[in-house]
Design a protein around this motif. Structure first.
Motif, PDB file in Angstrom:
ATOM      1  N   LEU A 304       5.521   3.976 -14.483  1.00 20.12           N
ATOM      2  CA  LEU A 304       5.120   2.725 -13.831  1.00 20.12           C
ATOM      3  C   LEU A 304       4.530   1.788 -14.876  1.00 20.12           C
ATOM      4  CD1 LEU A 304       3.421   4.175 -10.615  1.00 20.12           C
ATOM      5  CD2 LEU A 304       5.613   2.972 -10.717  1.00 20.12           C
ATOM      6  N   VAL A 329      -2.212   6.455  -7.498  1.00 22.55           N
ATOM      7  CA  VAL A 329      -0.947   5.736  -7.685  1.00 22.55           C
ATOM      8  C   VAL A 329       0.211   6.720  -7.764  1.00 22.55           C
ATOM      9  CG1 VAL A 329       0.345   4.241  -9.239  1.00 22.55           C
ATOM     10  CG2 VAL A 329      -2.052   3.757  -8.758  1.00 22.55           C
ATOM     11  N   ALA A 332       0.722   8.257  -4.236  1.00 19.85           N
ATOM     12  CA  ALA A 332       1.427   7.351  -3.335  1.00 19.85           C
ATOM     13  C   ALA A 332       2.911   7.274  -3.677  1.00 19.85           C
ATOM     14  CB  ALA A 332       0.801   5.958  -3.396  1.00 19.85           C
ATOM     15  N   ALA A 333       3.206   7.307  -5.008  1.00 23.65           N
ATOM     16  CA  ALA A 333       4.611   7.284  -5.416  1.00 23.65           C
ATOM     17  C   ALA A 333       5.320   8.571  -5.009  1.00 23.65           C
ATOM     18  CB  ALA A 333       4.705   7.068  -6.930  1.00 23.65           C
ATOM     19  N   LYS A 336       5.399   8.574  -1.058  1.00 27.26           N
ATOM     20  CA  LYS A 336       6.074   7.386  -0.532  1.00 27.26           C
ATOM     21  C   LYS A 336       5.413   6.936   0.761  1.00 27.26           C
ATOM     22  CE  LYS A 336      10.456   8.614  -2.686  1.00 27.26           C
ATOM     23  NZ  LYS A 336      11.903   8.920  -2.496  1.00 27.26           N
ATOM     24  N   ARG A 338       1.625   4.890   2.325  1.00 31.57           N
ATOM     25  CA  ARG A 338       0.464   4.070   2.014  1.00 31.57           C
ATOM     26  C   ARG A 338      -0.798   4.937   2.011  1.00 31.57           C
ATOM     27  NH1 ARG A 338      -2.596   2.187   5.952  1.00 31.57           N
ATOM     28  NH2 ARG A 338      -0.866   2.181   7.456  1.00 31.57           N
ATOM     29  N   PRO A 367       3.220   1.950  -1.798  1.00 32.82           N
ATOM     30  CA  PRO A 367       4.479   2.151  -2.553  1.00 32.82           C
ATOM     31  C   PRO A 367       5.568   1.207  -2.025  1.00 32.82           C
ATOM     32  CG  PRO A 367       4.207   3.907  -0.963  1.00 32.82           C
ATOM     33  CD  PRO A 367       2.960   3.066  -0.872  1.00 32.82           C
ATOM     34  N   LEU A 369       9.454   0.680  -1.515  1.00 35.60           N
ATOM     35  CA  LEU A 369      10.645   1.526  -1.405  1.00 35.60           C
ATOM     36  C   LEU A 369      11.850   0.697  -0.956  1.00 35.60           C
ATOM     37  CD1 LEU A 369       9.071   4.535   0.563  1.00 35.60           C
ATOM     38  CD2 LEU A 369       9.375   4.343  -1.915  1.00 35.60           C
ATOM     39  N   LEU A 374      11.956   4.707  -4.916  1.00 32.11           N
ATOM     40  CA  LEU A 374      10.722   4.068  -5.371  1.00 32.11           C
ATOM     41  C   LEU A 374      11.056   2.952  -6.351  1.00 32.11           C
ATOM     42  CD1 LEU A 374       7.591   4.099  -5.416  1.00 32.11           C
ATOM     43  CD2 LEU A 374       7.774   5.606  -7.418  1.00 32.11           C
ATOM     44  N   VAL A 377       4.681  -0.072  -7.099  1.00 32.32           N
ATOM     45  CA  VAL A 377       3.462   0.197  -6.340  1.00 32.32           C
ATOM     46  C   VAL A 377       2.572  -1.046  -6.424  1.00 32.32           C
ATOM     47  CG1 VAL A 377       1.371   1.613  -6.150  1.00 32.32           C
ATOM     48  CG2 VAL A 377       3.549   2.675  -6.790  1.00 32.32           C
TER      49      VAL A 377
END
Length: 915
Positions: A304, A329, A332-333, A336, A338, A367, A369, A374, A377
């Motif tokens: 990222l 982070v 969340a990635a 997928k 919140r 995230p 999408l 992905l 973020v």
């Protein structure tokens, strides 16, 4: 006397005094005589009547007045005068009172039972009349009240017509209060329901500002509060929905048209962060290689990259190419989903301004999408809390961001691909220009070819029409020539000398040669036009071999040549091919062998050929038969072998050549062999002889699994006796041979034919008197009476005059009414529906036979007429059962002649050609 009178008078006075005082129990009891006795009896009777009258009146008064038993009557017997009038008056009073009271009781009872339709209708006076009027007024008032209350209840309660009021005139007291209460109830209910309806209608139309304000109590008050609460909740929900939709649409519109990711990320944070009351924001973009990896869990340290921020310390992160995907982070990635962090610790992060800094209270990590892939973020922080509306906005807006970012990424890829495709398009354009130049050349050449093809089609059509007309015009005179030459050569009366018979035979042979030339030209024309048909069927090989022996054994004997036929051991017994086409090829090859061989031998060898996959001679057939014709004749030079199969070509092509012929036989044979799925090869040495080999499949190609199955079950080897039979010399036809040689007409007068033909009347319909003359003589010699008509109309008239006609010979091309119309007219009559009709015509092009049969012909014989064929067809039609059984006779077998004789020139077994 005085004493007696005194006692009597005193007794009477006592009784009368008692009666006057209302005591009716006293009676005169003194003894009396005379008039005193009469007075005594009269007074006693009066007392008894008064007592009875008093008792009855008392009873009636008690029953009606006291006991309430209406309907009672006074019954006093033997009264008259005033007493009777008194009795009647008492009874009238009792009846009148009974009727009035009972009528009042009926009305009161009906009112008590809810029936307000009854009223007092009895006659009354005085106070009873006042009572009657009062009660009837009361009933009217109750009825009006009931109707109004019922109407209001129905309108308001059942029909839903709010606002109804009861109107009852002339009511007072309780009835007035009741009416007022009902109206207050209806008015109150109307006001409340209308208030609720107005609010509900406003909500249905999207107006959430209204509320129910009418005064209510009890359950209606609870309903009012619930509806007002519902409207308030809907108002808040709608306001939140409008906020969501308007901002989603606004931000989506702002992102449109942008092609740079950095620019779009900065735009998103500048618009999104203050919108949700956040003060800090960061945008991280996923590495494309990482985002497209097969496993979403594989997020590398540089997965990222920070590309945009809001309220962040930009100097600390902008210079780095990426940042480790760690912590929330990374989580969340991976998930997928919140992640919302509330009650953030004071030292978690600082939000700076010119006046100071402070820690946020809530952090959200979102995230981005697209189709579960992905793309990046977003992280936001706020001093307060994110509301449910804000969180719902994140969940919806992230999809819009994903679509926009994916579109930008796809557009960048598309641009790179577009540049590459433009480079390729330039190359394709250059090649396309070259192809267009080539296509222009092809179009010009195709146009030239089309013009030539049109010319060829026109010339082919003219040639076909010319050949059809010439065939008809040549066959018509040939018909009478061949028939009359045949009659002369038979010489039944021995009037001609041997030399004259030889002349007639030569004329017949020359006419037959001319007919064969016509057939060869037509065959070649049909082959060129692709209209020659092949009709494969079950074909015993012995039948082909017997035909060869019967046809060529006499010719070789006359020329002093040896003729031999040999068959291989593994040759199948039967074939699936066209019999007449195969005979035509063999006839041509053997005729050439005999013609070009002056000494030595002619040999036919039949063998089975097994071709290998790389050396096949004919199509893809593994099972082939080879008919090899070998002679010891003059031979053919090697340089002339390639051209002998061309039309009108011969080995000796000079003008002073020794051997006759048109040069069509081998050309036609080669094309027919191709139609049978085979081919012809030739080997020759001058002075030593030639070998012509015909290769034919055992099963004709293109006839599917049925023919193959047939071949598998019927390709047995020829048995030994059959092979020897094929090898033995044939000096004459066997009795059961199916190819009859030309016979004399005298032979048709014997046996089965002699039983059928004599006396059977025949009608000839032909406009050519030469043909009629020739056919009349032929048929007359076998005992058949002949009638004649020049056209179809005369033919029908002749049939009507001669209903005993047994068979009709019908020409086709005639003036006024041709043969097709005539046959159709004959078949329409029930009298002639079964009459045999033989189409006898020079129209012998493809399809003519089928057309004649369809128009009503029973059989078809082409001109020039073969006499044996014609007589065989006539015998078969006049006596089908006898022809089928085949009576033993030395005369020609009609069934064999009719079945085996050719029906059209392309199918004919004509005399051997002399190519």
């Amino acid at each position: 006397m005085a004493s007696n009178l005194t006692s009597q008078v005193r007794n009477i006075a006592q009784v009368t005094t008692a009666v006057a005082n209302g005591d009716l129990s006293k009676m005169i009891t003194v003894s009396a005589r005379g008039e005193i006795l009469e007075l005594k009896d009269t007074v006693n009777t009066m007392v008894e009547q008064l007592r009875a009258f008093a008792d009855e009146v008392t009873r009636v008064a008690r029953e009606v007045g006291t006991d309430g038993r209406l309907g009672g009557r006074a019954q006093v017997l033997g009264v008259s005068g005033v007493w009777k009038d008194l009795t009647d008056n008492v009874n009238y009073m009792a009846d009148n009172l009974t009727g009035q009271v009972r009528n009042i009781a009926q009305v009161a009872t009906a009112v008590a039972q809810g029936d307000l339709s009854k009223k007092i209708d009895v006659d009354a006076r005085g106070e009873i009349l006042e009572l009657k009027t009062t009660i009837n007024t009361m009933v009217d008032t109750l009825s009006s009240f009931s109707s109004e209350v019922t109407r209001v209840a129905r309108e308001v309660g059942s029909e839903g017509q709010l606002g109804g009021q009861a109107r009852v005139e002339g009511v007072y007291g309780t009835w007035k209060r009741l009416t007022t209460n009902v109206n207050e109830l209806a008015l109150n209910l109307t006001t409340q329901v209308r208030a609720i309806a107005e609010v509900a209608s406003a909500v249905a139309q999207g107006d959430m500002t209204r509320a129910i304000t009418v005064e209510t109590r009890g359950e209606v008050s609870e309903l009012k509060d619930n509806i007002n609460l519902m409207v308030s909740n809907l108002r808040e929900t709608t306001r939140a929905k409008d906020w969501l939709e308007s901002n989603l649409a606004r931000l989506a519109g702002l992102m449109q048209g942008h092609r740079d990711l950095m620019e779009v990320a900065d735009l998103i944070l500048r618009e999104l962060t203050p919108l949700v009351n956040a003060q800090y924001g960061a945008f991280f973009l996923a590495d494309p290689d990482t985002a497209e990896g097969p496993a979403p869990t594989q997020v590398t340290a540089k997965g990222l990259a920070f590309i945009a921020g809001y309220g962040a310390a930009q100097g600390s992160v902008v210079d780095t190419g990426g940042m480790p995907a760690q912590g929330l982070v990374r989580q969340a990635a991976l998930e997928k989903k919140r992640i919302l962090v509330e009650e953030v610790p004071p030292d978690y992060i600082k939000i700076h301004s010119g006046l100071g800094d402070a820690a946020p209270a809530t952090v959200v990590i979102i995230p981005i999408l697209f189709e579960d892939k992905l793309l990046g973020v977003i992280e936001l922080a706020t001093f307060s809390r994110f509301s449910d509306v804000h969180l719902a906005f994140f969940d919806q807006f992230v999809n819009t961001i994903g679509v926009a970012i994916n579109t930008i990424i796809a557009n960048s890829r598309t641009e790179s691909l577009l540049s590459e495709s433009q480079r390729l398009a330039t190359q394709l354009q250059e090649r396309s220009d070259e192809l267009q130049r080539q296509q222009a050349e092809l179009r010009r050449s195709n146009a030239e070819l089309e013009e030539k093809a049109a010319l060829l089609a026109t010339s082919s059509q003219y040639k076909s029409e010319f050949l059809a007309n010439m065939s008809h015009e040549l066959r018509t005179p040939l018909n009478s020539l061949l028939i009359l030459a045949r009659l002369l050569s038979d010489n039944p009366d021995n009037h001609l000398s041997d030399q004259e018979v030889q002349f007639a035979t030569t004329i017949h042979r020359s006419g037959s040669d001319l007919l064969q030339l016509i057939n060869d030209i037509l065959d070649l024309s049909k082959i060129e036009a692709g209209r020659m048909d092949v009709r494969p069927k079950k074909l015993p090989l012995i039948k082909v071999l017997d035909y060869v022996h019967a046809t060529f054994r006499p010719l070789t004997l006359d020329r002093g040549l040896a003729f031999d036929v040999s068959v291989g051991e593994d040759v199948p017994r039967e074939m699936f091919s066209d019999e007449q086409r195969l005979q035509q090829i063999l006839r041509n090859l053997l005729s050439n062998a005999v013609k070009f061989t002056s000494a030595g031998s002619v040999e036919l060898r039949v063998s089975r050929v097994k071709e290998t996959a790389r050396d096949r001679l004919v199509h893809d057939n593994d099972d082939l038969l080879c008919f090899e014709v070998k002679d010891t004749g003059i031979g053919i030079p090697a340089e002339q072998l390639p051209v002998i199969f061309e039309a009108f070509q011969q080995a000796d092509g000079t003008t002073n050549r020794k051997y006759g012929g048109t040069g069509l036989g081998l050309s036609i044979s080669r094309e027919i062999a191709g139609l049978l799925g085979g081919r012809i090869t030739a080997e020759s040495r001058p002075g030593e002889g030639s070998v012509f080999s015909l290769y034919v499949p055992v099963v004709h190609p293109g006839h599917g699994a049925a023919a193959m199955a047939y071949a598998a079950t019927h390709t047995q080897h020829l048995p030994e006796p059959l092979e020897h039979a094929a090898l033995r010399p044939h000096t004459a036809l066997e009795p059961d041979d199916s190819w009859p040689t030309p016979s004399k007409l005298e032979e048709w007068k014997e046996g089965n034919a002699g039983r059928i033909l004599p006396g059977r009347k025949v009608l000839i319909v032909d406009d050519d008197i030469r043909n009629v003359f020739a056919l009349t003589h032929v048929l007359s010699r076998v005992g058949m009476p002949v009638l004649y008509a020049e056209n179809g109309r005369e033919g029908i008239e002749t049939l009507e005059r001669n209903p005993d006609v047994d068979i009709v010979l019908m020409d086709i091309m005639m003036p006024e009414m041709d043969g097709y119309e005539t046959m159709a007219a004959i078949r329409r009559s029930p009298l002639w529906r079964g009459l045999p009709i033989v189409a006898l015509t020079a129209k012998a092009m493809p399809g003519d036979r089928e057309k004649a049969i369809a128009e009503g012909a029973t059989d078809y014989v082409p001109k020039p007429v073969d006499v044996d064929q014609l007589l065989g067809v006539v015998c078969a039609l006049l006596d089908p059962e006898g022809a089928a059984t085949g009576h033993e006779s030395t005369s020609p077998d009609p069934a064999s002649v009719a079945a085996e004789a050719p029906s059209t020139p392309e199918e004919g077994a004509a005399p051997p050609t002399t190519d």
